[in-house]
Design a protein around this motif. Structure first.
Motif: not given
Length: 248
Positions: A21, A23, A25, A98, A100, A116-119
């Motif tokens: 995982m 993250s 930004s 934004s 997953l 990938f958690t994209v913010t």
């Protein structure tokens, strides 16, 4: 299907790596690259990219052929796959991108996954400074203090002539009236919200060479009257004291 092919696929599935995982930004309008971690894609490797909790496929590499499923408004003309590594680049990213992103790599080395958690953050607007007019209840100006002498208060003690001065202002409110000797405060009187006249006495020696001043002020303004020569106001006291000595 040849027996060795089935056996090889069985080994790959059971050699799967644990999910990773990551993250990320990014600011709206920028481009980001989600790295696959693959150094080189072999002919029979397969790269699969998915988006969202429903894992909608958005791009893949199969048998070294790149396919992008980016016709929706969310990803149209934004996706780019690296043919050597399978890394996914999202161009001109917006807040709607934004979420997953899941990568699955199928190869002879095994099966691996990355999430990938994209913010995506919208740009912060530039602060605008504004001056807010301050409404004051204080008057636009203050009266000038008037200094006079009170000849009825002249005195003679131990051969020292003394003169009584009075500092006055008319029709004021929310002010302080003060006597200063040089920069030293000698006395003061204050009034709040009533519109009245103020008077503040001060006794000085007739031969005193110090500089005196009377100051009226409120929190935003002030007015000052200086007294540099005491004899100019105390000459009436001098005559009164002289006659008093003659009578004695």
């Amino acid at each position: 299907m040849p027996m060795w092919t089935v056996f090889l696929f069985f080994i790959c599935v059971h050699d799967a790596q644990t999910d990773e995982m990551i993250s990320v930004s990014v600011m709206e309008g920028d481009s980001i690259t989600l790295n696959s971690g693959v150094t080189e894609i072999l002919r029979y490797d397969r790269i699969l990219w998915f988006f969202g909790p429903s894992e909608t496929r958005i791009a893949d590499i199969n048998d070294q052929v790149i396919t992008r499923y980016d016709q929706s408004a969310r990803f149209k003309d934004k996706l780019q796959l690296d043919s050597q590594t399978g890394s996914l680049t999202i161009k001109n990213i917006t807040t709607t991108n934004s979420g997953l992103y899941k990568l699955t790599v199928l190869s002879q080395r095994g099966v691996s996954h990355k999430t990938f958690t994209v913010t995506v953050s919208a740009p912060v607007s530039t602060p605008v400074l504004q001056t807010i007019p301050q409404v004051s209840h204080y008057p636009a100006s203050l009266p000038i203090p008037v200094i006079t002498s009170d000849s009825s208060q002249c005195s003679l003690s131990s051969s020292v002539s003394r003169c009584s001065l009075v500092c006055s202002v008319l029709n004021v409110s929310d002010v302080t009236l003060s006597w200063y000797k040089g920069i030293s405060l000698l006395s003061s009187i204050s009034v709040s919200d009533l519109s009245i006249s103020l008077s503040l006495p001060l006794e000085v020696e007739y031969q005193d060479n110090n500089t005196y001043s009377c100051v009226i002020n409120n929190p935003i303004r002030n007015q000052t009257t200086h007294l540099d020569n005491i004899s100019q106001l105390c000459h009436t006291c001098e005559g009164k004291v002289w006659f008093t000595r003659q009578d004695n």
